[in-house]
Design a protein around this motif. Structure first.
Motif, PDB file in Angstrom:
ATOM      1  N   HIS A  38       0.781  -1.202  -0.234  1.00 44.85           N
ATOM      2  CA  HIS A  38       0.543  -0.095  -0.015  1.00 44.85           C
ATOM      3  C   HIS A  38       0.976   1.586   0.060  1.00 44.85           C
ATOM      4  O   HIS A  38       0.011   2.220  -0.338  1.00 44.85           O
ATOM      5  CB  HIS A  38      -0.813  -0.279   0.872  1.00 44.85           C
ATOM      6  CG  HIS A  38      -2.050  -1.053   0.906  1.00 44.85           C
ATOM      7  ND1 HIS A  38      -3.432  -0.798  -0.049  1.00 44.85           N
ATOM      8  CD2 HIS A  38      -2.074  -1.854   1.715  1.00 44.85           C
ATOM      9  CE1 HIS A  38      -4.531  -1.884   0.553  1.00 44.85           C
ATOM     10  NE2 HIS A  38      -3.374  -2.842   1.403  1.00 44.85           N
ATOM     11  N   LEU A  39       2.298   0.693   0.068  1.00 45.63           N
ATOM     12  CA  LEU A  39       2.719   2.332   0.490  1.00 45.63           C
ATOM     13  C   LEU A  39       3.921   2.384  -0.634  1.00 45.63           C
ATOM     14  O   LEU A  39       4.420   3.418  -0.666  1.00 45.63           O
ATOM     15  CB  LEU A  39       3.833   2.737   2.138  1.00 45.63           C
ATOM     16  CG  LEU A  39       2.147   2.880   2.624  1.00 45.63           C
ATOM     17  CD1 LEU A  39       3.324   3.257   3.974  1.00 45.63           C
ATOM     18  CD2 LEU A  39       1.655   4.401   2.615  1.00 45.63           C
ATOM     19  N   SER A  41       4.000   0.351  -3.270  1.00 45.72           N
ATOM     20  CA  SER A  41       4.229  -0.943  -4.907  1.00 45.72           C
ATOM     21  C   SER A  41       5.762  -0.591  -5.772  1.00 45.72           C
ATOM     22  O   SER A  41       5.676  -1.235  -6.698  1.00 45.72           O
ATOM     23  CB  SER A  41       3.451  -1.027  -4.442  1.00 45.72           C
ATOM     24  OG  SER A  41       2.824   0.173  -5.380  1.00 45.72           O
ATOM     25  N   ASN A  45       4.826   4.931  -6.026  1.00 42.07           N
ATOM     26  CA  ASN A  45       3.797   4.927  -4.586  1.00 42.07           C
ATOM     27  C   ASN A  45       5.844   5.775  -3.760  1.00 42.07           C
ATOM     28  O   ASN A  45       4.927   6.589  -2.712  1.00 42.07           O
ATOM     29  CB  ASN A  45       3.815   3.820  -4.469  1.00 42.07           C
ATOM     30  CG  ASN A  45       2.584   4.223  -5.289  1.00 42.07           C
ATOM     31  OD1 ASN A  45       1.792   5.084  -5.334  1.00 42.07           O
ATOM     32  ND2 ASN A  45       1.750   2.903  -4.777  1.00 42.07           N
ATOM     33  N   LEU A  48       5.732   9.357  -3.255  1.00 43.01           N
ATOM     34  CA  LEU A  48       4.192   9.774  -3.357  1.00 43.01           C
ATOM     35  C   LEU A  48       4.038   9.770  -1.342  1.00 43.01           C
ATOM     36  O   LEU A  48       3.893  11.055  -0.790  1.00 43.01           O
ATOM     37  CB  LEU A  48       2.828   9.338  -3.980  1.00 43.01           C
ATOM     38  CG  LEU A  48       2.675   9.776  -5.097  1.00 43.01           C
ATOM     39  CD1 LEU A  48       1.371   8.835  -5.952  1.00 43.01           C
ATOM     40  CD2 LEU A  48       2.670  11.659  -5.155  1.00 43.01           C
ATOM     41  N   THR A  49       4.749   8.331  -0.669  1.00 41.75           N
ATOM     42  CA  THR A  49       4.724   8.309   0.232  1.00 41.75           C
ATOM     43  C   THR A  49       5.362   8.964   1.079  1.00 41.75           C
ATOM     44  O   THR A  49       5.435   9.960   1.913  1.00 41.75           O
ATOM     45  CB  THR A  49       5.273   6.512   0.190  1.00 41.75           C
ATOM     46  OG1 THR A  49       4.356   5.989  -0.494  1.00 41.75           O
ATOM     47  CG2 THR A  49       4.644   6.876   1.740  1.00 41.75           C
ATOM     48  N   CYS A  52       4.177  12.521   1.031  1.00 40.18           N
ATOM     49  CA  CYS A  52       2.824  12.690   1.916  1.00 40.18           C
ATOM     50  C   CYS A  52       3.254  13.047   3.414  1.00 40.18           C
ATOM     51  O   CYS A  52       2.705  13.383   4.653  1.00 40.18           O
ATOM     52  CB  CYS A  52       1.620  11.349   1.987  1.00 40.18           C
ATOM     53  SG  CYS A  52       0.796  11.500   0.430  1.00 40.18           S
ATOM     54  N   LEU A  53       4.399  12.078   4.312  1.00 42.13           N
ATOM     55  CA  LEU A  53       4.733  11.668   5.211  1.00 42.13           C
ATOM     56  C   LEU A  53       5.380  12.724   5.291  1.00 42.13           C
ATOM     57  O   LEU A  53       5.082  13.524   6.748  1.00 42.13           O
ATOM     58  CB  LEU A  53       5.693  10.743   5.254  1.00 42.13           C
ATOM     59  CG  LEU A  53       5.384   9.386   5.437  1.00 42.13           C
ATOM     60  CD1 LEU A  53       6.045   8.180   6.011  1.00 42.13           C
ATOM     61  CD2 LEU A  53       4.387   8.868   6.993  1.00 42.13           C
ATOM     62  N   VAL A  56       2.298  14.954   6.171  1.00 43.60           N
ATOM     63  CA  VAL A  56       2.036  15.211   7.646  1.00 43.60           C
ATOM     64  C   VAL A  56       2.877  15.698   8.933  1.00 43.60           C
ATOM     65  O   VAL A  56       2.447  15.930  10.080  1.00 43.60           O
ATOM     66  CB  VAL A  56       1.702  13.141   7.572  1.00 43.60           C
ATOM     67  CG1 VAL A  56       1.482  12.986   9.678  1.00 43.60           C
ATOM     68  CG2 VAL A  56       0.804  13.040   6.539  1.00 43.60           C
TER      69      VAL A  56
ATOM     70  N   SER B 119      -4.372   3.504  -4.486  1.00 44.27           N
ATOM     71  CA  SER B 119      -3.665   2.660  -4.169  1.00 44.27           C
ATOM     72  C   SER B 119      -2.728   2.205  -3.311  1.00 44.27           C
ATOM     73  O   SER B 119      -2.567   1.467  -2.272  1.00 44.27           O
ATOM     74  CB  SER B 119      -3.018   0.864  -4.391  1.00 44.27           C
ATOM     75  OG  SER B 119      -2.025   2.248  -5.475  1.00 44.27           O
ATOM     76  N   ASN B 120      -1.918   3.886  -3.197  1.00 44.66           N
ATOM     77  CA  ASN B 120      -1.182   4.455  -2.017  1.00 44.66           C
ATOM     78  C   ASN B 120      -2.100   4.579  -0.710  1.00 44.66           C
ATOM     79  O   ASN B 120      -2.516   5.735  -0.930  1.00 44.66           O
ATOM     80  CB  ASN B 120      -0.495   5.382  -2.844  1.00 44.66           C
ATOM     81  CG  ASN B 120       0.731   5.746  -1.257  1.00 44.66           C
ATOM     82  OD1 ASN B 120       0.417   5.938  -0.375  1.00 44.66           O
ATOM     83  ND2 ASN B 120       2.082   5.974  -2.235  1.00 44.66           N
ATOM     84  N   LEU B 126      -5.153  10.748   2.883  1.00 41.88           N
ATOM     85  CA  LEU B 126      -5.237  12.229   2.607  1.00 41.88           C
ATOM     86  C   LEU B 126      -5.864  12.814   1.512  1.00 41.88           C
ATOM     87  O   LEU B 126      -6.804  14.229   2.300  1.00 41.88           O
ATOM     88  CB  LEU B 126      -2.941  12.887   2.216  1.00 41.88           C
ATOM     89  CG  LEU B 126      -1.900  12.577   3.121  1.00 41.88           C
ATOM     90  CD1 LEU B 126      -1.026  13.456   3.353  1.00 41.88           C
ATOM     91  CD2 LEU B 126      -2.964  13.201   4.696  1.00 41.88           C
TER      92      LEU B 126
END
Lengths: 459, 396
Positions: A38-39, A41, A45, A48-49, A52-53, A56, B119-120, B126
């Motif tokens: 999910h994070l 792949s 991704n 992006l992760t 986003c992290l 946050v 899928s992420n 968010l």
């Protein structure tokens, strides 16, 4: 397989006992695999992760520190929230919200009279729960309460004064007369026979006297109870007039929202029926109204109500300053509601109309008994969505000078008693929480209704 | 035929129960009521206006305005400009913020909508939080937030925040470098325009060719060459004629550059983020509405993920997306009227606010404002309906 085992029996290895169940390999199950799937792949991704992290980690701890850890919770003036007076970094100034909380709820409504607002709040909450809670008893009574009794009581209680008391007296007289009529009808058997027909008389006469007084009559009884309660209030503590200029805060926000829904729903139904009518003039007028109102911003409707409504009526009936935006909001919401209801009417299969007609029902009976109950039930989520929009739009009355909730917050921001660098952030955060809870709650409700209504379609 | 129908024909019902007659009666009654309302409103208005000594009619259009507007796209000044010109200033400002807002919110909305389906996990969560928060808060609160809580507390011009590429941000707005066109600079603009037109022509031709022969042409590559490379070539060929005047501190204020007022920035940011939240949901619903079988069928034909999305999923999703997208564009345009709350000089602020206050001619001013928004709404939905018809599913 069986061949192989029988042929090679002496050499075959056959396990006699069952193996312990093994956990799934790490690469397809468990937290690690979840993270990978999910994070992380693909390279995109992963990027992006990370972005986003970063977002946050960059924002959330700061927000928590500002609004909770560094926040000031108690105090009586701005000194409590100034960093150099307190001697530590200061976040949100919740003391200011606590100090001004009453003002945010009631505006400038006289303190000695605020119990009246509280009664209206309680009645409003009761009506909302009654209507929205699916398994609540006596829904019809609830509808009557919310759409007829609540507006009358709110008008009498909130405004007060001789005019409201005269109106209350009039309502009381009408309901008393109706009640008396029903009492006479249910006590005189001959009249009962005339009233409900020969066949049912036996049944009714079997019933005890207090049960004969039933059916639509319970509406009258209920109304009577409410009005007597109001008159008692009006007589013992008294209801002096409170001018609308003093109203404010959440009271006004809820008032505008409630007036919007109470008037826009019936009006919207009428407009939707008009738009689908086969009579050309009625259809044309409905279309013009709906398209005209939906084509302009609410702000211009409010400006129109504010500046033009007083021109359109004779000077002596010039509408109250609070009444003008109420009219504007109700008409605006009605146009949107009409389109929602039209959707429901269009979703009714033709067979429902034909079935109703084959029973010999006329237009109004067909609509009232067959079509509208089904059509309205389909569009409950749509109605709730319109209502969410309406609730958010109530803030616009700020612009034409009504002291709604948002305006009271804005007003306290310029007040020097609580002028600190963080007051503004606190005030807006408080407003955001209030509006978010109301709107989010409504949207959850509409999703739940949608799921329940779709239950019949699921296979 | 005529004889049989005459035989079955039931006895004539009383006029009271004839649906046709009843219809006429209802309509006539409604017309009478509406007519009476309009007549009494009009006569009351005339009476009241006379009592307040307010002139009626559109004579005020040519009167001197006597107020100034900070942001204007056409010349306007306190001395010498009329209320009519004030109207055009406001209208252009409304159209400016609405058109830029529509473009930006479309991009942001599609981005967030796709992100919600990612899928992420963290990306989709968010995006969900963004949509839920934005959609459940009143726009007015968000505008107050952007204007009063974000842009107002910025430092004064002396302590401007320096952004990359010579942009400066302070409490008087955003300062952008001002491009100056030297000799030959116009050629670049022309090159850009020619490139755009040529791209459209090529795309049209390529589509026709593909429909006729099945041969595909590299539209994207040609467009890149025509729109970006060609103007760049002209730019260097004419000796780099565009220079930028950077904003710099002079006294207590900034000089040079283009000043973008904080009201405009706040309104644009507020409208864009708010509408994007709604567009995101529209996009998500549209993509979810394309059944999974379509993707699987495309994969079975041997299409890879990119072409599947481009040729199979998106065209079908657009059918679902376009009608609600249109109403979101209209909502954005109508919501731009909230500018009046933060003082951006749009149509409502300039015309329905200031002009109405100065002239007192409520009927005319409000009627004109409403007519403008109504026209914008009707024109937009007219064109979007044509587009929608072209995209709609044709069933055979």
């Amino acid at each position: 397989m069986t061949d192989a085992t029988t042929e090679m029996a002496p050499y075959a290895f056959v396990r006699r006992e069952t193996l312990e169940q093994q956990p799934a390999p790490l690469s397809v199950a468990g937290p690690l695999a979840w993270v990978r799937q999910h994070l992380l792949s693909s390279p995109l991704n992963i990027a992006l992760t990370l972005v986003c992290l970063y977002l946050v980690v960059d924002s959330v701890p700061g927000l928590i520190r500002f609004y909770f850890l560094d926040a000031v919770w108690t105090g009586t003036s701005r000194d409590a929230c100034l960093a150099d007076k307190v001697g530590r970094p200061v976040g949100a100034c919740w003391a200011y919200i606590a100090d001004r909380f009453q003002y945010f709820i009631y505006g400038s409504y006289p303190i000695s009279q605020r119990w009246r607002v509280n009664i209206v709040f309680v009645m409003f909450a009761l009506g909302v729960v009654w209507l929205l809670w699916t398994s609540a008893p006596k829904k019809k009574l609830g509808i009557f309460f919310f759409f007829v009794l609540l507006p009358i009581s709110a008008y009498v209680l909130l405004l007060g004064g001789p005019g409201a008391e005269r109106f209350l007296g009039f309502c009381l007289t009408v309901t008393l007369a109706l009640a008396a009529l029903y009492v006479v009808l249910s006590f005189v058997p001959q009249l009962v026979r005339f009233y409900i027909g020969e066949a049912a008389v036996g049944v009714v006469q079997q019933l005890p006297i207090w049960k004969r007084f039933f059916g639509p009559k319970q509406l009258v009884l209920f109304a009577l109870a409410i009005f007597v309660f109001l008159s008692l209030l009006a007589n013992s503590p008294g209801l002096p007039r409170v001018d609308t200029g003093l109203w404010g805060g959440m009271t006004v926000t809820f008032l505008i929202a409630a007036v919007g829904i109470v008037f826009s729903l019936p009006l919207g139904v009428v407009l939707a029926l008009g738009r689908r009518s086969r009579l050309p003039i009625i259809q044309l007028l409905s279309v013009i109204f709906i398209e005209f109102v939906r084509g302009v911003p609410l702000i211009t409707v409010l400006f129109m109500a504010n500046t033009m409504l007083p021109l359109f009526v004779p000077q002596e009936y010039s509408p109250d300053r609070l009444l003008r935006p109420l009219v504007g909001v109700a008409l605006f919401a009605a146009a949107y509601m009409a389109e929602v209801v039209r959707g429901g009417l269009q979703a009714m299969p033709k067979g429902q109309y034909e079935g109703a007609m084959s029973l010999g029902l006329g237009y109004w009976s067909m609509m009232r008994l067959i079509i509208l109950p089904q059509a309205l039930r389909i569009v409950i989520p749509g109605i709730v969505n319109t209502f969410i929009g309406l609730f958010k739009d109530t803030t616009l009355v700020t612009i034409v000078g009504i002291f709604d909730f948002l305006r009271t917050i804005e007003a306290t921001l310029v007040d020097p008693t609580w002028a600190t660098p963080t007051t503004r952030a606190t005030g807006y955060a408080f407003a955001a929480v209030f509006y978010f809870l109301c709107c989010w709650g409504m949207s959850r409700y509409s999703i739940a209704v949608e799921k329940r209504l779709a239950a019949g379609q699921k296979r | 035929m005529s004889t049989t129908s005459a035989e079955i024909k039931p006895g004539k019902a009383s006029l009271l129960y004839d649906p046709k007659i009843r219809g006429y009666v209802y309509q006539f009654a409604l017309l009478a009521v509406v007519g009476f309302l309009i007549w009494s409103a009009a006569s009351n208005a005339i009476e009241n206006l006379r009592a307040q000594k307010i002139a009626s009619g559109f004579g005020f259009w040519h009167n001197a305005a006597g107020f100034d507007v900070n942001q204007k796209l056409i010349p306007f000044s306190a001395s010498g400009s009329t209320y009519g010109q004030a109207f055009w200033v406001g209208l252009l400002n409304t159209l400016l913020v609405a058109s830029i807002g529509i473009v930006l919110s479309t991009f942001l909305g599609f981005f967030v909508g796709v992100a919600r389906l990612s899928s992420n996990w963290i990306v989709s969560k968010l995006a969900m939080i963004y949509v839920e928060v934005i959609r459940n808060l009143p726009l007015l609160l968000q505008l107050f937030f952007w204007y009063n809580a974000v842009l107002k507390p910025l430092p004064n011009p002396r302590q401007s925040i320096e952004l990359p590429a010579g942009f400066l941000l302070n409490n008087r707005g955003l300062y952008v470098p001002d491009p100056q066109f030297g000799p030959g600079g116009n050629l670049i603009i022309w090159a850009l325009l020619i490139g755009l037109v040529a791209t459209f022509v090529f795309r049209f031709w390529a589509r026709k060719q593909q429909a006729a022969t099945g041969k595909q042409y590299p539209i994207g590559l040609v467009a890149f060459g025509l729109i970006i490379v060609l103007p760049l070539l002209v730019y260097f060929a004419t000796g780099r004629p565009i220079t930028f005047v950077y904003p710099e501190l002079a006294g207590f204020n900034l000089r040079g550059g283009i000043q973008i007022f904080p009201e405009f920035v706040a309104l644009l940011v507020g409208l864009t983020t708010y509408t994007a939240g709604f567009i995101a949901e529209v996009v998500r619903a549209g993509i979810l509405a394309v059944s999974k079988g379509q993707t699987e069928a495309a994969n079975a034909l041997g299409l890879r993920a990119g072409p599947t999305l481009k040729l199979v999923v998106i065209p079908q999703a657009m059918r679902v997306i376009i009608p609600p997208l249109t109403s979101n564009y209209l909502n954005l345009t109508k919501n731009s009227s909230l500018a009046v709350a933060i003082g951006y000089p749009d149509l409502v602020q300039v015309f329905t606010g200031t002009v109405l206050n100065q002239t007192g001619q409520a009927v005319e001013v409000v009627a004109i404002t409403m007519a403008v928004y109504l026209t914008i709404s009707l024109v937009t939905s007219f064109f979007m309906n044509i587009y929608n018809k072209r995209m709609a599913l044709v069933e055979r």
